[in-house]
Design a protein around this motif. Structure first.
Motif, PDB file in Angstrom:
ATOM      1  N   ARG A   1      15.990  14.164   3.086  1.00 51.77           N
ATOM      2  CA  ARG A   1      15.609  14.739   4.371  1.00 51.77           C
ATOM      3  C   ARG A   1      16.553  14.217   5.448  1.00 51.77           C
ATOM      4  O   ARG A   1      17.341  13.307   5.210  1.00 51.77           O
ATOM      5  N   SER A   2      16.374  14.759   6.646  1.00 53.77           N
ATOM      6  CA  SER A   2      17.050  14.201   7.810  1.00 53.77           C
ATOM      7  C   SER A   2      16.325  12.927   8.217  1.00 53.77           C
ATOM      8  O   SER A   2      15.236  12.619   7.707  1.00 53.77           O
ATOM      9  N   GLN A   3      16.911  12.171   9.146  1.00 52.65           N
ATOM     10  CA  GLN A   3      16.249  10.959   9.626  1.00 52.65           C
ATOM     11  C   GLN A   3      14.894  11.297  10.252  1.00 52.65           C
ATOM     12  O   GLN A   3      13.911  10.586  10.053  1.00 52.65           O
TER      13      GLN A   3
ATOM     14  N   TYR B   1      12.356  11.913   7.478  1.00 59.51           N
ATOM     15  CA  TYR B   1      11.795  10.691   6.889  1.00 59.51           C
ATOM     16  C   TYR B   1      10.775  10.044   7.831  1.00 59.51           C
ATOM     17  O   TYR B   1       9.732   9.543   7.397  1.00 59.51           O
ATOM     18  N   ALA B   2      11.077  10.054   9.138  1.00 59.39           N
ATOM     19  CA  ALA B   2      10.135   9.498  10.110  1.00 59.39           C
ATOM     20  C   ALA B   2       8.833  10.289  10.105  1.00 59.39           C
ATOM     21  O   ALA B   2       7.737   9.708  10.134  1.00 59.39           O
ATOM     22  N   ALA B   3       8.934  11.618  10.059  1.00 60.94           N
ATOM     23  CA  ALA B   3       7.736  12.459  10.020  1.00 60.94           C
ATOM     24  C   ALA B   3       6.930  12.204   8.755  1.00 60.94           C
ATOM     25  O   ALA B   3       5.689  12.151   8.781  1.00 60.94           O
ATOM     26  N   GLN B   4       7.635  12.019   7.626  1.00 59.97           N
ATOM     27  CA  GLN B   4       6.952  11.731   6.369  1.00 59.97           C
ATOM     28  C   GLN B   4       6.209  10.401   6.442  1.00 59.97           C
ATOM     29  O   GLN B   4       5.083  10.278   5.953  1.00 59.97           O
TER      30      GLN B   4
ATOM     31  N   GLY C   1       0.852  -1.173   0.000  1.00 58.61           N
ATOM     32  CA  GLY C   1       0.000   0.000   0.000  1.00 58.61           C
ATOM     33  C   GLY C   1       0.890   1.225   0.000  1.00 58.61           C
ATOM     34  O   GLY C   1       2.111   1.106  -0.129  1.00 58.61           O
ATOM     35  N   PRO C   2       0.310   2.430   0.176  1.00 50.26           N
ATOM     36  CA  PRO C   2       1.124   3.650   0.154  1.00 50.26           C
ATOM     37  C   PRO C   2       2.280   3.632   1.153  1.00 50.26           C
ATOM     38  O   PRO C   2       3.387   4.076   0.845  1.00 50.26           O
ATOM     39  N   ASN C   3       2.023   3.093   2.357  1.00 44.29           N
ATOM     40  CA  ASN C   3       3.071   3.074   3.379  1.00 44.29           C
ATOM     41  C   ASN C   3       4.226   2.140   2.996  1.00 44.29           C
ATOM     42  O   ASN C   3       5.408   2.498   3.089  1.00 44.29           O
ATOM     43  N   VAL C   4       3.872   0.935   2.561  1.00 39.04           N
ATOM     44  CA  VAL C   4       4.901  -0.043   2.180  1.00 39.04           C
ATOM     45  C   VAL C   4       5.683   0.435   0.954  1.00 39.04           C
ATOM     46  O   VAL C   4       6.915   0.332   0.906  1.00 39.04           O
ATOM     47  N   LEU C   5       4.969   0.967  -0.038  1.00 34.24           N
ATOM     48  CA  LEU C   5       5.632   1.436  -1.254  1.00 34.24           C
ATOM     49  C   LEU C   5       6.572   2.603  -0.961  1.00 34.24           C
ATOM     50  O   LEU C   5       7.618   2.747  -1.607  1.00 34.24           O
ATOM     51  N   ALA C   6       6.196   3.435   0.010  1.00 33.28           N
ATOM     52  CA  ALA C   6       7.065   4.548   0.391  1.00 33.28           C
ATOM     53  C   ALA C   6       8.341   4.043   1.061  1.00 33.28           C
ATOM     54  O   ALA C   6       9.441   4.549   0.790  1.00 33.28           O
ATOM     55  N   VAL C   7       8.204   3.044   1.935  1.00 31.21           N
ATOM     56  CA  VAL C   7       9.383   2.466   2.587  1.00 31.21           C
ATOM     57  C   VAL C   7      10.294   1.814   1.556  1.00 31.21           C
ATOM     58  O   VAL C   7      11.520   1.976   1.582  1.00 31.21           O
ATOM     59  N   MET C   8       9.684   1.064   0.622  1.00 33.03           N
ATOM     60  CA  MET C   8      10.471   0.451  -0.454  1.00 33.03           C
ATOM     61  C   MET C   8      11.228   1.521  -1.238  1.00 33.03           C
ATOM     62  O   MET C   8      12.425   1.392  -1.516  1.00 33.03           O
ATOM     63  N   GLY C   9      10.508   2.584  -1.609  1.00 36.55           N
ATOM     64  CA  GLY C   9      11.107   3.631  -2.422  1.00 36.55           C
ATOM     65  C   GLY C   9      12.267   4.314  -1.725  1.00 36.55           C
ATOM     66  O   GLY C   9      13.309   4.581  -2.349  1.00 36.55           O
ATOM     67  N   ALA C  10      12.104   4.596  -0.427  1.00 35.11           N
ATOM     68  CA  ALA C  10      13.173   5.250   0.322  1.00 35.11           C
ATOM     69  C   ALA C  10      14.407   4.350   0.420  1.00 35.11           C
ATOM     70  O   ALA C  10      15.544   4.812   0.283  1.00 35.11           O
ATOM     71  N   SER C  11      14.186   3.058   0.657  1.00 36.10           N
ATOM     72  CA  SER C  11      15.312   2.127   0.778  1.00 36.10           C
ATOM     73  C   SER C  11      16.035   1.937  -0.553  1.00 36.10           C
ATOM     74  O   SER C  11      17.270   1.845  -0.601  1.00 36.10           O
ATOM     75  N   MET C  12      15.265   1.875  -1.636  1.00 29.15           N
ATOM     76  CA  MET C  12      15.847   1.594  -2.940  1.00 29.15           C
ATOM     77  C   MET C  12      16.524   2.824  -3.548  1.00 29.15           C
ATOM     78  O   MET C  12      17.570   2.715  -4.189  1.00 29.15           O
ATOM     79  N   SER C  13      15.921   4.009  -3.360  1.00 28.54           N
ATOM     80  CA  SER C  13      16.412   5.197  -4.049  1.00 28.54           C
ATOM     81  C   SER C  13      17.275   6.109  -3.177  1.00 28.54           C
ATOM     82  O   SER C  13      18.042   6.913  -3.712  1.00 28.54           O
ATOM     83  N   VAL C  14      17.153   6.006  -1.855  1.00 32.86           N
ATOM     84  CA  VAL C  14      17.920   6.886  -0.971  1.00 32.86           C
ATOM     85  C   VAL C  14      18.956   6.062  -0.200  1.00 32.86           C
ATOM     86  O   VAL C  14      20.132   6.055  -0.540  1.00 32.86           O
ATOM     87  N   SER C  15      18.503   5.364   0.859  1.00 29.71           N
ATOM     88  CA  SER C  15      19.414   4.539   1.646  1.00 29.71           C
ATOM     89  C   SER C  15      18.617   3.653   2.580  1.00 29.71           C
ATOM     90  O   SER C  15      17.424   3.874   2.808  1.00 29.71           O
TER      91      SER C  15
ATOM     92  N   LYS D   1      19.067   3.501   5.786  1.00 26.69           N
ATOM     93  CA  LYS D   1      18.729   4.290   6.969  1.00 26.69           C
ATOM     94  C   LYS D   1      17.478   5.129   6.744  1.00 26.69           C
ATOM     95  O   LYS D   1      16.646   5.281   7.641  1.00 26.69           O
ATOM     96  N   ALA D   2      17.336   5.677   5.551  1.00 29.56           N
ATOM     97  CA  ALA D   2      16.143   6.464   5.230  1.00 29.56           C
ATOM     98  C   ALA D   2      14.902   5.581   5.270  1.00 29.56           C
ATOM     99  O   ALA D   2      13.845   5.982   5.778  1.00 29.56           O
ATOM    100  N   GLY D   3      15.025   4.373   4.733  1.00 27.11           N
ATOM    101  CA  GLY D   3      13.902   3.440   4.764  1.00 27.11           C
ATOM    102  C   GLY D   3      13.517   3.060   6.179  1.00 27.11           C
ATOM    103  O   GLY D   3      12.326   2.974   6.509  1.00 27.11           O
ATOM    104  N   LEU D   4      14.515   2.840   7.043  1.00 30.55           N
ATOM    105  CA  LEU D   4      14.234   2.486   8.434  1.00 30.55           C
ATOM    106  C   LEU D   4      13.569   3.648   9.174  1.00 30.55           C
ATOM    107  O   LEU D   4      12.655   3.437   9.981  1.00 30.55           O
ATOM    108  N   ALA D   5      14.030   4.875   8.916  1.00 29.98           N
ATOM    109  CA  ALA D   5      13.411   6.037   9.552  1.00 29.98           C
ATOM    110  C   ALA D   5      11.968   6.182   9.106  1.00 29.98           C
ATOM    111  O   ALA D   5      11.068   6.462   9.919  1.00 29.98           O
ATOM    112  N   LEU D   6      11.727   5.991   7.820  1.00 29.91           N
ATOM    113  CA  LEU D   6      10.362   6.068   7.302  1.00 29.91           C
ATOM    114  C   LEU D   6       9.502   4.969   7.905  1.00 29.91           C
ATOM    115  O   LEU D   6       8.326   5.184   8.247  1.00 29.91           O
ATOM    116  N   ALA D   7      10.083   3.772   8.059  1.00 31.91           N
ATOM    117  CA  ALA D   7       9.361   2.645   8.659  1.00 31.91           C
ATOM    118  C   ALA D   7       8.947   2.960  10.093  1.00 31.91           C
ATOM    119  O   ALA D   7       7.828   2.621  10.516  1.00 31.91           O
TER     120      ALA D   7
END
Length: 213
Positions: free
Chosen positions: A115-117, A120-123, A26-40, A42-48
């Motif tokens: 973004r900062s960690q 990403y968490a706020a997003q 869903g939107p949340n999972v796809l956002a986490v995937m996108g952050a991990s794949m395209s940024v880093s 750590k960004a994916g974990l913060a978003l998670a």
């Protein structure tokens, strides 16, 4: 212990429904995937973490709201379970349709640059809290675990357990989908996974609609 065994099947069913709901992209999972794949990673974990915090907020609000409504209106639980059952059947339909579709899933690309960690968490929190389908999803999930006359601690167990599952699964997505090989593997298994989701949601929806508790 006797009380726990009485409500445990419903609690575990609520956990199962939530687990499959967050595994399904869903939107949340796809956002986490996108952050991990395209940024880093750590960004994916913060978003998670932000998404999990949003799940905690939704679960808490739903349990408190449903408890208040059920306490005030004796027939409210029946109406809530019917609404939840219909929504789960809708999720089943969507899962079966996704399984038949040849179109692959696409990750969500976040706007606004890096973004900062904390950013990403706020997003992640915002993505989860502004999902228009979240309220219905949480009503369905909590309804599976809350029987008529269930004590308040049942809702507390559902809130705590779903928060832990959200943290675990979204963090795993962040870790796993930072690897291109795992993305390819998931895409190959997508249709089978969606079919299994559809079967579970259909069974859970039917259970809620036929429940007399």
């Amino acid at each position: 212990m006797d009380q726990l065994s009485l409500y445990l099947p419903g609690i575990l069913l609520a956990y199962s429904a939530f687990l499959l709901a967050i595994i399904s992209p869903g939107p949340n999972v796809l956002a986490v995937m996108g952050a991990s794949m395209s940024v880093s990673r750590k960004a994916g974990l913060a978003l998670a973490f932000g998404v999990a915090a949003g799940s905690l907020a939704w679960a808490t609000l739903t349990v408190l709201g449903l408890s208040a409504i059920v306490a005030a209106y004796s027939t409210a639980l029946t109406v809530i379970k019917v609404a939840g059952g219909i929504y789960l059947l809708w999720l089943a339909f969507k899962a079966f349709r996704a399984a038949r579709s040849k179109q692959d899933f696409k990750v969500m690309e976040l706007e606004g640059g890096q973004r900062s960690q904390f950013g990403y968490a706020a997003q992640g929190f915002i993505i989860q809290m502004t999902n228009p389908k979240a309220a219905l999803a949480w009503i369905a999930i909590v309804s599976l675990g809350m029987q008529k006359g269930a004590p308040f601690w049942v809702g507390g167990i559902i809130v705590a357990g779903t928060f832990a599952l959200s943290m675990l699964i979204h963090a795993l997505y962040a870790l796993v989908f930072s690897s291109p090989g795992m993305v390819a593997l998931y895409r190959k298994a997508r249709r089978t996974i969606q079919t299994l989701f559809g079967c579970f949601f259909a069974a859970a929806g039917a259970r809620l609609l036929l429940s007399r508790d």
